[in-house]
Write an enzyme that holds these catalytic residues in place. Structure first.
Site, mmCIF file in Angstrom:
data_model
loop_
_atom_site.group_PDB
_atom_site.id
_atom_site.type_symbol
_atom_site.label_atom_id
_atom_site.label_comp_id
_atom_site.label_asym_id
_atom_site.label_seq_id
_atom_site.Cartn_x
_atom_site.Cartn_y
_atom_site.Cartn_z
ATOM 1 N N ASP A 161 -0.634 -9.215 -9.613
ATOM 2 C CA ASP A 161 -1.028 -10.593 -9.329
ATOM 3 C C ASP A 161 -0.235 -11.586 -10.167
ATOM 4 O O ASP A 161 0.080 -12.685 -9.701
ATOM 5 C CB ASP A 161 -2.524 -10.782 -9.570
ATOM 6 C CG ASP A 161 -3.347 -10.514 -8.310
ATOM 7 O OD1 ASP A 161 -2.868 -10.848 -7.214
ATOM 8 O OD2 ASP A 161 -4.458 -9.978 -8.431
ATOM 9 N N GLU B 282 -3.725 -12.499 -15.165
ATOM 10 C CA GLU B 282 -3.139 -12.335 -13.840
ATOM 11 C C GLU B 282 -2.570 -13.628 -13.283
ATOM 12 O O GLU B 282 -1.970 -13.626 -12.208
ATOM 13 C CB GLU B 282 -4.195 -11.801 -12.871
ATOM 14 C CG GLU B 282 -4.748 -10.447 -13.280
ATOM 15 C CD GLU B 282 -6.002 -10.089 -12.510
ATOM 16 O OE1 GLU B 282 -5.883 -9.371 -11.504
ATOM 17 O OE2 GLU B 282 -7.094 -10.538 -12.907
ATOM 18 N N HIS C 115 0.826 -1.204 0.000
ATOM 19 C CA HIS C 115 0.000 0.000 0.000
ATOM 20 C C HIS C 115 0.862 1.255 0.000
ATOM 21 O O HIS C 115 0.543 2.249 -0.659
ATOM 22 C CB HIS C 115 -0.926 0.013 1.214
ATOM 23 C CG HIS C 115 -2.290 -0.524 0.927
ATOM 24 N ND1 HIS C 115 -3.163 -0.909 1.913
ATOM 25 C CD2 HIS C 115 -2.944 -0.742 -0.241
ATOM 26 C CE1 HIS C 115 -4.292 -1.331 1.362
ATOM 27 N NE2 HIS C 115 -4.162 -1.242 0.063
#
Length: 560
Positions: free
Chosen positions: A440, A416, A189
């Site tokens: 991903d 992904e 994040h």
């Protein structure tokens, strides 16, 4: 710029920025409360906890509204965590045992965070956010300021173990020259928010634990380096690069292209319609990834077709005549929604998520496609829709059929997982386009949770194994005549963007703040040179080697 290997600290650079300044370290969290019995009644302590949690949730929500964009989504989710029933139950159990409110919150939040960390994936990442919420609630109970960014009274380089989303979202860029974290990877994040805000950052710098307040450092994101006690020559070189970057970002906005004129449309990743105007201002030629989760994650029930149509229409109206790629709801066991799938799974990252969850709840998918079709009819944007987490040809075929049944003209897939990359040519014979989600794809290729610090060294889209899968998809696009884009964080890395184009990617989508740097880097290389840089990266044995090989190849034909 050259660095002495002994004085240079290595991490993962976010963007192309460079900064020079004194260090200011993040203040530590409040001391852990002591295990002692309360002198108040259980009801009184419960009332204190409730008031503190409400105050923290309100503060996080207000910070999110002030920050907007991806930061708002993250902070609103964090505010919801503060009021999560599982946390409340754990706090109540401690209060029933006669503990103080401070100790009950600290202990209960830590227990829930440990459970989340054990789950891994999206839920594992929320553990760090829960620790931050806990510290804020304890501070509120004590009447102390919440832990946060220091204010030394002058511009500084912020050094932290890691940075909570609430702090990253509201960094004052007039004072914070750069960000250095000891933990974290390129898709944490902290990294994502730093990139979206255009903050010069290097994350995962273990050696930065030895930096002290006042130490002078150069933070060079382009070279993933933090340099302690730079020489005057190195300071001068850094200052020159800062000015050159400012000039490049102030240059007139042009469409994305290589030096030989090969077009490479540069699109924006958006998390809500509120960010559309900024993306247009920064030169986005459309939207390569519009995340629709913001409509669903804060609801107890799925939003209606009318509610969705209103949001999609607002987005599409901001891009008349331009491509807007909307991703169908990407949720499931790792982002549990009560109306989709909230069943516990031992490994949610490999469970019922993305398109799998939507096909198990067909009405939700059909409502979303209906809303998108209605928004398409009401606007002049070129709407494309894509399915998340596609892993088989059959899934691609089902999604394309559903999209066409609802009147949507252009339907594609997210690549992904390795299976969809290896089956890309067959999938693209059915689908209209493919968009590679490198975050991903890296996680599943390397079998390394992208949000787990202990394996952050493997969470790097520069790894040749990941690049080879991108090449497979690029080749499939060329063979079928179908466009292939990248909408993962990798597209925001300017040199990696060149490599991706060299591997056959035709469009790049990124946080709007990264557009200027990527546009400038593409203009330095021809298509033939991009292919040569990509080929050099593929010969390396690991991510660091691939990055260095690409840098060397790029420098060999640099116009400077």
């Amino acid at each position: 710029m050259s660095y002495d290997a002994q004085s240079a600290m290595k991490g993962t650079g976010i963007g192309q920025g460079i900064a020079l300044g004194p260090v200011a370290r993040m203040s530590p969290p409040p001391a852990a409360p002591k295990d002692e019995s309360s002198t108040l009644s259980r009801e009184q302590e419960a009332a204190r906890v409730e008031a503190a949690i409400q105050a923290v949730a309100a503060d996080l929500t207000a910070r999110g509204q002030s920050a907007g964009g991806q930061a708002q989504e993250v902070l609103e989710a964090q505010a919801m965590m503060a009021q999560d029933p599982s946390v409340t139950e754990a706090v109540d159990a401690e209060l029933a045992a006669g503990k103080t409110a401070e100790y009950a919150v600290h202990t209960a939040f830590a227990e829930v965070a440990e459970q989340l960390a054990a789950l891994g994936g999206y839920l594992g990442e929320r553990a760090a956010d829960l620790h931050d919420v806990s510290a804020r609630v304890v501070a509120a109970l004590r009447g102390e300021p919440a832990p946060g960014v220091p204010d030394p009274g002058h511009p500084f380089v912020l050094v932290a173990q890691d940075l909570a989303p609430a702090d990253t979202a509201l960094l004052d860029l007039n004072h914070v020259l750069a960000l250095v974290t000891i933990e974290g990877g390129p898709t944490s994040h902290t990294a994502i928010l730093a990139r979206s805000k255009g903050i010069t950052a290097v994350v995962g710098v273990e050696a930065a634990a030895g930096l002290a307040d006042g130490d002078e450092v150069i933070v060079d994101a382009a070279h993933s380096t933090v340099l302690l006690a730079p020489s005057q020559q190195q300071k001068d070189e850094a200052a020159a690069r800062v000015e050159a970057r400012k000039a490049a970002q102030a240059a007139p906005i042009t469409e994305g292209a290589l030096a030989d004129g090969t077009p490479v449309p540069l699109l924006a990743n958006l998390g809500s319609p509120d960010n559309a105007a900024e993306a247009v201002q920064l030169g986005a030629e459309g939207v390569g990834l519009f995340r629709t989760e913001f409509l669903f994650l804060s609801s107890e029930t799925a939003p209606s077709v009318a509610e969705q149509r209103e949001s999609y229409t607002t987005l599409l109206q901001a891009f008349p005549g331009k491509k807007v790629v909307v991703r169908a709801l990407d949720a499931g066991a790792d982002k549990p929604l009560p109306f989709l799938n909230d069943a516990e799974e031992e490994n949610p990252a490999l469970g019922l998520r993305g398109l799998r969850a939507l096909l198990a709840n067909e009405e939700i998918l059909r409502d979303q496609l209906s809303a998108l079709a209605e928004a398409q009819e009401a606007t002049e944007a070129d709407l494309w829709v894509m399915a998340p987490m596609v892993s088989t040809v059959e899934e691609a075929e089902i999604f394309s059929r559903f999209a066409r049944q609802h009147g949507l003209k252009t339907a594609g897939v997210m690549v992904e997982v390795p299976s969809s990359a290896l089956l890309a040519e067959q999938i693209l014979q059915i689908s209209d386009f493919a968009s590679i989600g490198t975050n991903d794809l890296t996680q599943y290729t390397m079998a390394a949770d992208r949000l787990l610090g202990s394996v952050s060294g493997l969470q790097d889209p520069w790894h040749p194994a990941v690049l080879r899968l991108v090449r497979e998809v690029g080749a499939a696009g060329a063979a079928t005549g179908k466009p292939v884009g990248v909408c993962g964080e990798a597209a925001a890395d300017p040199l990696l963007a060149v490599v991706l184009v060299g591997l056959g990617v035709s469009t790049l989508s990124m946080a709007p703040a990264a557009l200027a740097d990527v546009r400038a880097e593409l203009l330095r290389h021809t298509k033939e040179q991009a292919e040569a840089i990509a080929a050099a990266a593929l010969t390396a044995p690991d991510a660091a080697g691939a990055r260095e090989a690409a840098r060397t190849a790029a420098a060999s034909h640099s116009p400077e």
